[in-house]
Design a protein around this motif. Structure first.
Motif, PDB file in Angstrom:
ATOM      1  N   GLY A  26      27.675  25.179  65.778  1.00 44.26           N
ATOM      2  CA  GLY A  26      26.732  24.010  66.375  1.00 44.26           C
ATOM      3  C   GLY A  26      25.628  24.588  66.833  1.00 44.26           C
ATOM      4  N   ALA A  27      24.354  24.107  66.974  1.00 48.99           N
ATOM      5  CA  ALA A  27      23.177  24.721  67.625  1.00 48.99           C
ATOM      6  C   ALA A  27      23.580  24.952  69.087  1.00 48.99           C
ATOM      7  CB  ALA A  27      22.143  23.885  67.375  1.00 48.99           C
ATOM      8  N   LYS A  31      17.454  20.340  68.810  1.00 48.83           N
ATOM      9  CA  LYS A  31      16.169  20.674  68.425  1.00 48.83           C
ATOM     10  C   LYS A  31      15.505  19.416  68.308  1.00 48.83           C
ATOM     11  CE  LYS A  31      16.843  25.378  66.859  1.00 48.83           C
ATOM     12  NZ  LYS A  31      16.039  26.266  67.528  1.00 48.83           N
ATOM     13  N   ASN A 115      27.944  33.428  78.981  1.00 53.29           N
ATOM     14  CA  ASN A 115      27.973  34.754  79.636  1.00 53.29           C
ATOM     15  C   ASN A 115      26.873  35.753  79.695  1.00 53.29           C
ATOM     16  OD1 ASN A 115      28.712  37.250  80.390  1.00 53.29           O
ATOM     17  ND2 ASN A 115      29.954  37.937  79.068  1.00 53.29           N
ATOM     18  N   TRP A 194      18.756  31.479  76.894  1.00 51.80           N
ATOM     19  CA  TRP A 194      19.566  30.552  76.244  1.00 51.80           C
ATOM     20  C   TRP A 194      20.499  29.860  76.835  1.00 51.80           C
ATOM     21  CZ3 TRP A 194      20.599  35.548  72.831  1.00 51.80           C
ATOM     22  CH2 TRP A 194      19.398  36.128  72.198  1.00 51.80           C
TER      23      TRP A 194
ATOM     24  N   PHE B 125      29.103  37.132  69.945  1.00 49.66           N
ATOM     25  CA  PHE B 125      30.407  36.943  70.465  1.00 49.66           C
ATOM     26  C   PHE B 125      30.105  37.169  71.929  1.00 49.66           C
ATOM     27  CE2 PHE B 125      33.290  40.529  71.971  1.00 49.66           C
ATOM     28  CZ  PHE B 125      34.471  39.714  71.902  1.00 49.66           C
ATOM     29  N   TYR B 126      29.560  37.970  72.504  1.00 47.42           N
ATOM     30  CA  TYR B 126      29.689  38.396  73.978  1.00 47.42           C
ATOM     31  C   TYR B 126      29.334  37.143  74.862  1.00 47.42           C
ATOM     32  CZ  TYR B 126      30.488  43.298  72.508  1.00 47.42           C
ATOM     33  OH  TYR B 126      30.850  44.517  72.115  1.00 47.42           O
ATOM     34  N   TYR B 127      28.184  36.429  74.097  1.00 44.54           N
ATOM     35  CA  TYR B 127      27.721  35.365  75.252  1.00 44.54           C
ATOM     36  C   TYR B 127      28.820  34.484  75.322  1.00 44.54           C
ATOM     37  CZ  TYR B 127      23.475  37.543  73.900  1.00 44.54           C
ATOM     38  OH  TYR B 127      22.412  38.566  73.722  1.00 44.54           O
ATOM     39  N   GLU B 516      23.702  28.209  65.056  1.00 41.66           N
ATOM     40  CA  GLU B 516      23.535  28.083  66.198  1.00 41.66           C
ATOM     41  C   GLU B 516      22.290  27.941  66.899  1.00 41.66           C
ATOM     42  OE1 GLU B 516      25.939  30.521  68.760  1.00 41.66           O
ATOM     43  OE2 GLU B 516      27.411  30.943  67.266  1.00 41.66           O
ATOM     44  N   GLY B 517      21.189  28.007  65.872  1.00 41.95           N
ATOM     45  CA  GLY B 517      19.788  27.458  66.297  1.00 41.95           C
ATOM     46  C   GLY B 517      19.012  28.595  66.466  1.00 41.95           C
ATOM     47  N   PHE B 518      19.413  29.963  66.417  1.00 40.54           N
ATOM     48  CA  PHE B 518      18.653  30.979  66.364  1.00 40.54           C
ATOM     49  C   PHE B 518      17.634  31.350  65.299  1.00 40.54           C
ATOM     50  CE2 PHE B 518      22.060  31.004  69.703  1.00 40.54           C
ATOM     51  CZ  PHE B 518      21.100  31.404  70.793  1.00 40.54           C
ATOM     52  N   HIS B 519      16.843  30.506  64.904  1.00 43.48           N
ATOM     53  CA  HIS B 519      16.214  30.353  63.918  1.00 43.48           C
ATOM     54  C   HIS B 519      14.899  31.486  63.664  1.00 43.48           C
ATOM     55  CE1 HIS B 519      17.550  25.953  62.760  1.00 43.48           C
ATOM     56  NE2 HIS B 519      18.597  26.794  62.878  1.00 43.48           N
ATOM     57  N   GLU B 522      12.306  36.187  66.055  1.00 46.97           N
ATOM     58  CA  GLU B 522      12.589  36.938  67.303  1.00 46.97           C
ATOM     59  C   GLU B 522      14.071  36.426  67.645  1.00 46.97           C
ATOM     60  OE1 GLU B 522      11.720  39.758  69.556  1.00 46.97           O
ATOM     61  OE2 GLU B 522      10.387  39.241  68.179  1.00 46.97           O
ATOM     62  N   HIS B 523      14.485  35.275  67.657  1.00 50.39           N
ATOM     63  CA  HIS B 523      15.837  34.786  68.080  1.00 50.39           C
ATOM     64  C   HIS B 523      17.036  35.429  67.215  1.00 50.39           C
ATOM     65  CE1 HIS B 523      14.391  31.021  70.262  1.00 50.39           C
ATOM     66  NE2 HIS B 523      14.312  32.193  71.132  1.00 50.39           N
ATOM     67  N   LYS B 525      16.930  38.214  65.691  1.00 46.50           N
ATOM     68  CA  LYS B 525      17.008  39.878  65.998  1.00 46.50           C
ATOM     69  C   LYS B 525      17.802  39.945  67.389  1.00 46.50           C
ATOM     70  CE  LYS B 525      13.727  42.896  68.244  1.00 46.50           C
ATOM     71  NZ  LYS B 525      12.379  43.461  68.649  1.00 46.50           N
ATOM     72  N   ARG B 526      17.248  39.135  68.304  1.00 47.92           N
ATOM     73  CA  ARG B 526      18.039  39.299  69.655  1.00 47.92           C
ATOM     74  C   ARG B 526      19.396  38.780  69.725  1.00 47.92           C
ATOM     75  NH1 ARG B 526      14.048  39.286  74.203  1.00 47.92           N
ATOM     76  NH2 ARG B 526      12.000  40.288  73.187  1.00 47.92           N
ATOM     77  N   TYR B 527      19.712  37.793  68.857  1.00 53.58           N
ATOM     78  CA  TYR B 527      20.947  36.982  69.049  1.00 53.58           C
ATOM     79  C   TYR B 527      22.139  38.153  67.995  1.00 53.58           C
ATOM     80  CZ  TYR B 527      24.738  33.518  69.659  1.00 53.58           C
ATOM     81  OH  TYR B 527      25.600  32.638  70.041  1.00 53.58           O
ATOM     82  N   THR B 529      21.098  41.376  67.435  1.00 51.06           N
ATOM     83  CA  THR B 529      20.811  42.638  67.305  1.00 51.06           C
ATOM     84  C   THR B 529      20.358  43.361  66.270  1.00 51.06           C
ATOM     85  OG1 THR B 529      22.811  43.804  67.224  1.00 51.06           O
ATOM     86  CG2 THR B 529      22.757  42.856  69.284  1.00 51.06           C
TER      87      THR B 529
END
Lengths: 423, 976, 81
Positions: A26-27, A31, A115, A194, B125-127, B516-519, B522-523, B525-527, B529
């Motif tokens: 899920g997001a 949005k 994290n 985030w 994963f790390y987040y 997860e909404g990192f559409h 830029e998101h 890429k960063r999410y 890597t």
């Protein structure tokens, strides 16, 4: 008061997810379409704006809040900085503010259930003259006297911790010692944006991307809403958190600020195995470097020195920073630069920020962060939320008023003087 | 196991030249013209490394700068460099390469277990983890994560390579020496323009080097030899255009044998002929060694004479890969083409049939097999068959290299016809040509190059029409047709379908980012890597955008692309820094007396850019011993100090007095000729900017001195005021800092010393009273004698032209030898001034006001001066401000330290205190440690006992607050 | 970036020193108006777009001049008389 905490991520949920891949996460943040009005609108979906929205909901029970972001969430300075956190400030007001922020960093991943990779790997600032060591001593003493960790290192102690610096006779500026703050370190910058967005969203805050504020809706000298690329949105209160572009947005409400927008460049090398285990800063010229968890060496220097909104830097400054890198750490000569970029900084005459009410009613300002806004993110949001919610400054941001220059309340932590382009 | 074999003839390699090199400790051989990559392939090394996250076996994907897999640590010790793409490295005798990210070796890597945990290690994963159980849990996990991260290993030793920079101005810089770049350089060169042609490969030719046609090779050689014959054309190879900056500055990094040469070029026009990069296809297990870009297979075949052992599959969604299929078939390899498009058309079909190539339309790749090297390809779609093969050549289409225009802040735009991004435009005086515009085809490139050059020439005002470029006599370009980009629905196992090979980002990761909404790109890429490894997404960017756009149901153009930032490819930092490192990091400023100090036992210390004499051997071997002796010399006899570093400014003009009267807080209008006055200037904000002594030489001439640190600042400030704000004042200022040397003759015997040194010049108290100034002729020059004192003793400053300084200095030392005159250094100079209570750098720190420094009385009441208004702001006048005080140590057994924080005796020792110590010294006069500092309320507390805390060393000492003027408060000595 | 020094011609930006917003009007010397000095000293137009600013050719002829530059693009319109 809302007491709910952000939730959902843990090692167990990860395992569950790995075993049941058909169930998506899920997001991270919702949005939603914008409502026609909110109690509070925060302009700017960067670290400071999102943190403000989060603390408005979490600490003040105000969750009818929209964060309006011109582009993608976190696409400004929160995603462009060199990720350093520290609380080594000497001026009364700055010291307490940045230490409060350090304390919030310490619990942030827990608080947000995200994290943020808060790494207290320590920062060592290197002194290049006995006089500079005295200046550092004052700084360290003030830190200690305010309950902040600090250690004075002599040259030998520095050499033990940082064996890769140039200790030879070839060094143009010999290292006399350093000051070490063990709790200083780095944070994964994107995760801050985030994490706050996700947690704020869970508390009901609307995070609205691709929504550019184009004007203020004013009534009888007070702000009642904003015009945006997605239409007019009304609000009881409006907070500006667009550092880099503060002058631009404040002007929509007729305010002229003590701010110039300058570019600060940042640099990253290719990833290598761990070699630099601290944040290292230099006293000869403004230069700072750390190694990211991915392995890239992330570093930067001073601003280019003139106002610009282009996010690309000047070549002379790039070479300047490389000269610093190689001169301080000769091994850097062989490392390869992967990417360099720029962010726009609100430079203020004294180097200190604004978190305050403004002469325009219902309009609040958070900006003027110069190049040290990232480390302030949690307490910036914490105090700005307080100021918006209760219409008064918190004890921690009382000194960051817009009118401090009228009263002689400058907070020049580095003793640079009233020059925006030098601060 | 080996995928390729070397042909006995053909290619651009020199078989007569055998080159020995080392790879992972083994001695191998290649030929002249080989790259490390081609030599390894020729030696059967198909598997050359492990991937970043999952440690999957990897081989070369490409033959160029975009290589994501084949990275090596080169050299040893002081020359060790990690992450070098083997595809860009010409093979050289003795070259030593090590594979990376594998232990103990690429073929048996223990870290490969990471691959088993694949589902866990997805994007983000790390987040989601390592959050608990404690607040600072990350501190426990981080070292493990860090150890696993990073590719190669950097060496801590000094770099022995020699890097340098070169600056150039050209009419026209051409980036890339493929057919477009060669044509452009020819045209511009023929017109007589000053041209620089930069090519990253080791030979000029670009894509032509990968062709087998003799016609094309002849065309290339003709072009190259003509360019080399033109005196106005410079060609560079192994020189990559790395960045494009404001003002049309382009940087080019050229590999030299012993380091890099970094070119900084100011180009009047730039022609970007940077070509295009081929994209891989996205399917399950698309990363096995032996799976390569179709263009790379063609390059290895035609340029390096490497041919797949027996069987190859070519998979493509566009026409360009057919050239590879033809070449392979002609070399005797059995070729099958998996054609993703349902019904391809064009004359290549007939040519394929003639060569016996099987074409399977509407057929994609479902999966591949092969443990450490590709063994089998499983096709799906219309032809669901499994084919055993050594090599799989893939082509997902071509992405124009839009990097340089992106550096200028111009966003790339999507071109649906080629399913890729093209430059969104060009800055004025920049032009594009060839494949980097999305014009794929050899003749198109040549024509483009020519017209870009003509446009550039016109922009530069060249009117001579150059001879047109001869087109190579080959068949007309085949039109470029491409099918759709990768779609997630076509990918059977997205978790193993790699997009960014170097960062192990899969189609599945893009899916997760989307969920997860990192559409936004830029998101994403960063999410995930994606595109953040050393190749900066050269092969992965467009594929990832296509998949994300597909998931969002929008077209790739709407999704947009991330911003490409300089450098174009990883750039050695030493090249950017050049020679300005180590000792040459910043210029060293030396006083005109420097050599004397160096030859006479001085120890130097850095003071800003200056090197100053710190103390002299005659007085001791450590600064602590020496400065006390030197102080005693000045207090009891006479000493000579170098004060040449002071800023010295000549102020001349009818309005000079009025000007200084505005700048200084105290009056200068009525200063008599022949007199000096101590002055303080403020910034507009009312904070002290600088202090110094200024002398009136004549009605219209003043000699202004500044502190060493602020000399440049004050000079610019005075110029600013005169040029920008007070042009009506008839005043000129000129810096004399470097033109004049200065020396202080200080101590009770200083007059005697001057009398000995300058016989015939009257330096009596009457002729040269305190603050008196006069210019005197001496030894063929003019000396400026000023009776000034920084130490509080009877003292003089003698200034003279810089080239005269050493002889004057030696003369004074010799003449006054009977008085036992000796030199004293910076440490003593700074200590003497503390005893006298003179403020210096540590007190003049841009935070203190005139009142804070105890100088408030200097501010003129009547006349206006800069800073007069804002110094009166509320908090600047507050009684609780800290102001300058003297401090005496009350506990002689303890140490007094600069940077101590001051507290009243009854205060709790915490917070910010009531002030701090700026400067500390041993006082030879008082026989105790004394200090200057700022203390709340200042002189109101004179005589009180206070505490100085130095918690960094857990120390506290008791002090007495006293006047900052420890000695000679009445100024008897000064006026003696 | 390269700047047009009115004396020396086009030179690299690294030879220059920036002097800030040149549209600010310095109060007349001796003006006792605290507010005027405050506004002059501490507030800036800081537009995103055309900007008139001071530069000094500090490593050249040392002339100060006014320049018109677009802060959104760094395009230089030229020296302002």
């Amino acid at each position: 008061m809302a007491k709910r905490k952000a939730k959902g991520y843990s090692v167990f949920s990860l395992l569950r997810h790995a075993l049941q891949p058909e169930k998506p996460w899920g997001a991270a943040w919702a949005k939603p379409e914008p409502r026609s009005s909110y109690d509070v609108i925060i302009i700017g979906g960067g670290g400071h704006g999102l943190a403000t929205a989060y603390y408005l909901a979490r600490n003040h029970g105000i969750s009818n809040v929209a964060v309006l972001e011109r582009g993608d969430l976190g696409s400004g300075n929160v995603g462009r900085n060199t990720t350093l956190i520290r609380s080594n400030y000497v001026i009364d007001g700055n010291t307490q503010f940045f230490e409060h922020s350090m304390k919030l960093w310490e619990g942030l991943s827990h608080e947000l259930n995200y994290n943020c990779m808060v790494s207290h790997r320590g920062q060592i600032v290197l002194g290049v003259s006995p006089v500079q060591m005295d200046v550092f001593a004052r700084r360290g003493n003030i830190m200690r006297l305010n309950g902040i960790d600090a250690e004075l290192l002599d040259r030998g102690e520095v050499q033990k911790l940082l064996p890769y610096l140039d200790y030879s006779k070839e060094a143009r500026f010999p290292i006399w010692g350093g000051i070490h703050q063990p709790r200083a370190g780095t944070v994964r910058h994107d995760a801050v944006a985030w994490g706050y967005a996700r947690a704020a969203s869970q508390l009901g805050v609307h995070v609205i991307e691709n929504c550019e504020v184009t004007g203020m809706v004013m009534d009888d000298g007070k702000v009642t809403g904003v015009e945006t690329s997605r239409g007019r949105i009304l609000a009881g209160k409006v907070g500006i958190a667009v550092a880099g572009h503060s002058s631009h947005v404040a002007k929509m409400a007729g305010l002229k600020l003590p701010v110039e927008s300058h570019i600060l460049q940042a640099f990253v090398t290719e990833a290598v195995k761990p070699i630099v285990h601290h944040v290292v800063s230099w006293g000869a010229e403004l230069f700072y470097l750390s190694q990211s968890d991915k392995g890239g060496l992330v570093f930067g220097g001073h601003i280019d020195g003139f106002n610009t909104y282009t996010q690309r830097g000047q070549l002379f400054k790039i070479r300047d920073v490389m000269e610093c890198a190689v001169s301080l750490m000769p091994f850097m000569s062989r490392m390869r630069l992967l990417r360099h970029w720029g962010g726009i900084m609100d430079m203020t005459p004294d180097g200190a920020p604004f978190i305050c009410r403004t002469p325009v009613r219902n309009l609040y300002l958070n900006g003027g962060w110069c190049y040290h806004g990232f480390k302030a993110t949690p307490t910036s949001g914490f105090t700005f939320a307080h100021t918006i919610a209760s219409d008064e400054e918190h004890e921690l941001n009382r000194c960051y008023s817009l009118d401090r220059f009228e009263k002689g309340g400058e907070l020049d932590d580095y003793g640079i003087g009233n020059w925006t382009y030098k601060q | 196991m080996t995928a390729f074999k070397r042909l006995d003839k053909g290619g651009r390699i020199d078989r007569s030249k055998t080159i020995a090199f080392t790879y992972d400790g083994a001695r191998l051989f290649g030929h002249g013209g080989d790259t490390l990559a081609s030599a390894l392939l020729a030696n059967g090394k198909t598997l050359v490394g492990r991937s970043f996250k999952y440690h999957r076996p990897r081989g070369f994907l490409s033959a160029g700068i975009e290589e994501p897999n084949g990275l090596f640590t080169m050299g040893e010790g002081a020359r060790q460099e990690p992450n070098i793409p083997g595809t860009m490295l010409p093979l050289a005798e003795g070259l030593s390469a090590k594979s990376q990210n594998a232990w103990p070796s690429p073929s048996f890597d223990l870290m490969a277990v990471n691959g088993l945990a694949g589902p866990l290690f997805g994007a983000g994963f790390y987040y989601k983890t390592f959050i608990g159980p404690f607040k600072k849990s990350w501190m426990f996990y981080e070292p493990f994560i860090r150890r696993a991260a990073g590719l190669g290993k950097a060496s801590e030793t000094l770099d022995t390579a020699r890097h340098d920079a070169q600056y150039g101005f050209f009419d026209c810089v051409v980036v890339g020496a493929g057919p477009a770049g060669l044509a452009a350089a020819l045209v511009a060169g023929r017109a007589g323009a000053k041209v620089l042609l930069a090519e990253q490969d080791s030979e000029l030719g670009g894509s032509l080097l990968s062709e087998s046609s003799a016609t094309l090779e002849r065309w290339r050689m003709d072009a190259v030899s003509e360019l080399q014959s033109l005196a106005n054309v410079t060609t560079l190879v192994r020189a990559t255009a790395q960045g494009l900056y404001d003002g049309s500055q382009i940087t080019i990094a050229e590999h030299k044998s012993n380091g890099m040469l970094f070119h900084v070029i100011r180009a009047k026009t730039i022609i970007i002929a940077a070509g295009a990069t081929e994209r891989p296809l996205v399917f399950a297990n698309n990363d096995r060694p032996g799976i390569m870009l179709a263009s790379a297979v063609k390059t290895y075949l035609n340029r390096f004479a490497l041919v797949p052992k027996s069987r190859a599959v070519v998979a493509t969604n566009n026409d360009s890969a057919y050239e590879t299929a033809f070449g392979l078939a002609e070399a005797g390899v059995a070729v099958t083409v998996a054609e993703l498009r349902p019904s391809p058309t064009g004359d290549m079909l007939a040519q394929a049939a003639a060569l016996g190539i099987a074409i399977f339309p509407n057929t994609g790749i479902a999966d591949t097999a092969g443990d450490k090297q590709l063994r089998q390809v499983k096709l799906a779609g219309r032809h669901s068959v499994t084919i055993d093969c050594d090599v799989l050549a893939v082509s997902g289409g071509w992405s124009p290299n839009v990097h340089l225009t992106s550096h200028c802040g111009i966003k790339a735009k999507y071109d649906a016809k080629i399913a890729a991004f093209v430059p969104g435009g060009f800055a004025e005086s920049h032009f594009g040509a060839g494949a980097c515009l999305g014009h794929f085809g050899l003749l198109a490139a040549v024509r483009d190059g020519e017209s870009a050059a003509l446009a550039a020439l016109a922009r530069r005002g060249f009117t001579k029409k150059p001879k047109p470029v001869e087109l190579p006599s080959v068949r007309e370009d085949r039109p470029y047709h491409i099918g759709t980009g990768p779609r997630l629905s076509d990918i059977a196992k997205p978790a193993k379908a790699f997009i960014d090979f170097q960062h192990d980002v899969t189609a599945k990761d893009i899916m997760i980012a989307h969920e997860e909404g990192f559409h936004s790109v830029e998101h994403m890429k960063r999410y995930t890597t994606l595109g953040m490894a050393t190749d900066q997404g050269k092969t992965s960017n467009v594929n990832a955008i296509a998949i994300m756009a597909d998931l969002r149901g929008i077209d790739a153009g709407t999704a947009g692309t991330t911003t490409f930032r300089p450098p174009y490819s990883p750039l050695t930092i030493g090249a950017l820094a050049g020679r300005s490192v180590g000792k040459h990091f910043r210029p060293v400023r030396r006083s005109p007396l420097h050599d004397w100090h160096a030859n006479n036992g001085a120890t130097f210390i850095e003071a800003g850019l200056w090197l100053r004499a710190w103390y002299y051997a005659w007085a001791g071997s450590t600064p602590e011993d020496a400065y006390i002796k030197e102080m005693e010399l000045v207090r009891k006899g006479v000493g000579l100090a170098d004060v040449s570093t002071l800023g010295k400014i000549d102020v001349q003009g009818p309005d000079a007095a009025e000007f200084l009267n505005r700048v200084y807080v105290n009056g200068f209008a009525k200063l008599p000729v022949g007199k000096a006055r101590y002055g303080v200037m403020l910034n507009d904000d009312g904070v002290v900017l600088d202090d110094g002594t200024t002398s009136r030489i004549s009605d219209t001439q003043f000699y202004l001195t500044t502190t060493t640190a602020q000399a440049g600042e004050v000079m610019s400030w005075l110029e600013y005021l005169l040029q920008c704000h007070w042009p009506e004042l008839k005043v000129h200022v000129a810096s004399l800092t470097d033109e004049f040397g200065g020396m202080a003759v200080s101590g009770p015997k200083s007059r005697e010393a001057l009398q000995l040194a300058l016989p015939g010049i009257d330096v009596s108290n009457e002729a040269l009273p305190y603050m008196g100034v006069k210019d005197v002729p001496f030894g063929g020059t003019t000396l400026r004698l000023m009776r000034l004192s920084f130490s509080g003793e009877l003292a003089y400053e003698v200034h003279c032209p810089a080239n005269f300084a050493i002889s004057l200095w030696e003369h004074i030392l010799t003449a006054a030898e009977p008085l036992d005159i000796k030199p004293y250094g910076l440490e003593a100079l700074a200590s003497l001034r503390i005893e006298k209570g003179h403020v210096a750098g540590l007190e003049l720190d841009h935070r203190n006001t005139l009142d804070d420094l105890g100088l408030g009385k200097m501010a003129a009441k009547e006349k206006p001066f800069i800073g007069k208004e804002l110094r009166l702001r509320e908090k600047y006048q507050a009684p609780e401000r800290w102001s300058l005080m003297g401090l005496e140590l009350l506990e002689p057994e303890k140490k007094l330290r600069g940077g101590s924080i001051l507290f009243a005796a009854s205060d709790e020792i915490k917070g910010h205190g009531r002030g701090y110590i700026t400067s500390v010294t041993w006082s030879t006069e008082l026989d105790k440690f004394i200090a200057l500092g700022l203390y709340q309320g200042g002189l109101k507390h004179e005589g009180e006992e206070i505490i100085a805390a130095f918690p960094l060393k857990d120390e506290q000492v008791r002090l007495k607050l006293v006047s900052p003027h420890f000695i000679d408060r009445q100024g008897v000595r000064l006026h003696a | 970036m390269r700047l047009p020094c009115p004396h020396c011609g086009e030179r690299d930006v690294s030879e220059f020193r920036y002097g800030g917003d040149a549209t600010r009007v310095r109060p007349a010397h001796g003006t006792g108006d605290l507010k005027a000095w405050h506004d002059y000293t501490f507030t800036f137009e800081n537009p995103k777009g055309p900007h008139t600013e001071y530069w000094q050719h500090v490593l050249g002829c040392r002339q100060w001049f006014k320049l018109s530059r677009n802060t959104a693009t760094n395009e230089i319109a030229g020296v302002v008389e």
